[in-house]
Design a protein around this motif. Sequence first.
Motif, PDB file in Angstrom:
ATOM      1  N   TYR A  70     -36.585  36.817   4.204  1.00 37.12           N
ATOM      2  CA  TYR A  70     -37.195  36.794   2.640  1.00 37.12           C
ATOM      3  C   TYR A  70     -37.825  37.693   2.178  1.00 37.12           C
ATOM      4  O   TYR A  70     -37.963  38.634   3.419  1.00 37.12           O
ATOM      5  CB  TYR A  70     -38.638  35.781   3.003  1.00 37.12           C
ATOM      6  CG  TYR A  70     -37.598  34.498   4.380  1.00 37.12           C
ATOM      7  CD1 TYR A  70     -37.475  33.377   3.029  1.00 37.12           C
ATOM      8  CD2 TYR A  70     -37.516  34.354   5.486  1.00 37.12           C
ATOM      9  CE1 TYR A  70     -36.614  31.820   3.356  1.00 37.12           C
ATOM     10  CE2 TYR A  70     -37.575  33.180   5.469  1.00 37.12           C
ATOM     11  CZ  TYR A  70     -36.999  32.158   5.069  1.00 37.12           C
ATOM     12  OH  TYR A  70     -36.260  30.629   5.470  1.00 37.12           O
ATOM     13  N   GLY A  71     -37.020  38.060   0.466  1.00 39.88           N
ATOM     14  CA  GLY A  71     -37.623  38.714   0.258  1.00 39.88           C
ATOM     15  C   GLY A  71     -38.423  38.797  -0.825  1.00 39.88           C
ATOM     16  O   GLY A  71     -38.105  37.577  -1.376  1.00 39.88           O
ATOM     17  N   ALA A  72     -38.779  39.684  -1.903  1.00 38.17           N
ATOM     18  CA  ALA A  72     -39.842  39.491  -3.303  1.00 38.17           C
ATOM     19  C   ALA A  72     -38.769  40.452  -4.086  1.00 38.17           C
ATOM     20  O   ALA A  72     -38.598  41.234  -3.723  1.00 38.17           O
ATOM     21  CB  ALA A  72     -41.003  39.626  -3.371  1.00 38.17           C
ATOM     22  N   LEU A  73     -38.387  40.011  -5.181  1.00 38.83           N
ATOM     23  CA  LEU A  73     -37.658  41.072  -5.740  1.00 38.83           C
ATOM     24  C   LEU A  73     -38.261  41.670  -6.897  1.00 38.83           C
ATOM     25  O   LEU A  73     -38.460  40.357  -7.432  1.00 38.83           O
ATOM     26  CB  LEU A  73     -36.255  40.599  -6.719  1.00 38.83           C
ATOM     27  CG  LEU A  73     -34.886  39.911  -4.877  1.00 38.83           C
ATOM     28  CD1 LEU A  73     -33.396  39.504  -5.765  1.00 38.83           C
ATOM     29  CD2 LEU A  73     -34.957  40.956  -4.841  1.00 38.83           C
ATOM     30  N   ARG A 111     -42.628  39.004   5.608  1.00 36.56           N
ATOM     31  CA  ARG A 111     -42.863  38.009   6.884  1.00 36.56           C
ATOM     32  C   ARG A 111     -43.282  36.768   6.809  1.00 36.56           C
ATOM     33  O   ARG A 111     -44.172  36.256   6.140  1.00 36.56           O
ATOM     34  CB  ARG A 111     -43.500  38.836   7.393  1.00 36.56           C
ATOM     35  CG  ARG A 111     -45.421  39.143   7.318  1.00 36.56           C
ATOM     36  CD  ARG A 111     -46.143  39.866   7.644  1.00 36.56           C
ATOM     37  NE  ARG A 111     -47.223  40.298   7.630  1.00 36.56           N
ATOM     38  CZ  ARG A 111     -48.717  39.703   8.268  1.00 36.56           C
ATOM     39  NH1 ARG A 111     -48.197  39.089   9.691  1.00 36.56           N
ATOM     40  NH2 ARG A 111     -49.760  39.927   7.768  1.00 36.56           N
ATOM     41  N   LEU A 112     -42.827  35.936   7.850  1.00 35.76           N
ATOM     42  CA  LEU A 112     -43.508  34.413   8.067  1.00 35.76           C
ATOM     43  C   LEU A 112     -44.812  34.458   8.777  1.00 35.76           C
ATOM     44  O   LEU A 112     -45.208  35.380   9.759  1.00 35.76           O
ATOM     45  CB  LEU A 112     -42.409  34.068   8.828  1.00 35.76           C
ATOM     46  CG  LEU A 112     -41.455  33.034   8.156  1.00 35.76           C
ATOM     47  CD1 LEU A 112     -40.146  32.669   9.277  1.00 35.76           C
ATOM     48  CD2 LEU A 112     -41.328  32.591   7.283  1.00 35.76           C
ATOM     49  N   SER A 151     -45.034  29.570   7.245  1.00 33.71           N
ATOM     50  CA  SER A 151     -44.996  30.174   4.861  1.00 33.71           C
ATOM     51  C   SER A 151     -44.716  31.788   4.874  1.00 33.71           C
ATOM     52  O   SER A 151     -44.913  32.327   5.948  1.00 33.71           O
ATOM     53  CB  SER A 151     -46.245  29.725   4.766  1.00 33.71           C
ATOM     54  OG  SER A 151     -47.674  30.379   5.210  1.00 33.71           O
ATOM     55  N   LEU A 152     -44.456  31.918   4.173  1.00 37.07           N
ATOM     56  CA  LEU A 152     -44.254  33.608   4.049  1.00 37.07           C
ATOM     57  C   LEU A 152     -45.599  34.283   3.277  1.00 37.07           C
ATOM     58  O   LEU A 152     -46.180  32.830   2.481  1.00 37.07           O
ATOM     59  CB  LEU A 152     -43.194  33.340   2.497  1.00 37.07           C
ATOM     60  CG  LEU A 152     -41.920  33.006   2.839  1.00 37.07           C
ATOM     61  CD1 LEU A 152     -40.600  32.261   1.425  1.00 37.07           C
ATOM     62  CD2 LEU A 152     -41.156  33.864   4.044  1.00 37.07           C
TER      63      LEU A 152
END
Length: 198
Positions: free
Chosen positions: A95-98, A125-126, A130-131
């Motif tokens: 997962y990532g945030a753009l 990271r989890l 949850s993120l």
Amino acid sequence: MKKQFSCFVLLLLAISFLMTACAEQEMLGEDPVKARNATASSMYNVNTLQDIPNQTPIDTVVVATAKTPGECEWYREGEILQNVGPVASVDLRTYGALMDYEVEEVIKGEDALVGTTITVCEKIRLVDGSLSTPFCIGENADRVVLCLRKSSDGTLYYCHIAEYFLMPVLDDGTLEVWPYINRSREKITLADFKALYE
């Protein structure tokens, strides 16, 4: 009397030593990033701020401003593989945030990036399923130093360990550096950091 005095002095020294050891442990503690990476290989080996310039996977280091402070897009790649060997499934999702950034200055990489907009994927990271909250939308994260790896197709810049590689630049010119790589707790300025690349 002399023997009692010697024992008392030794006791005081032992207490002093224990208090110092506890204070250091409280300040340093266990590095959460190392705990996060304990079950997976990492291409980075960063123990202090001075280690960052030696990370060959990082091909781009810039000072940049967030285009949409406090907001980001979510990103996911990979999938859950079903019926893999003796294990029922393997979760290969990342997962990532753009976040789009306007590049103000290039410390390492292509000088042509100055004035352009780049899209950075901050790896997330989890935490308990949850993120975690992305660093790129955190407090003071409008203007930052980013240590990045460019994707093979050149469309994304990856920030794999945001705790280490995304450093807010404060109004007084100091960097907000993750305490586990700034163990001295000294104030590090943007100029100090740039000098590491000279």
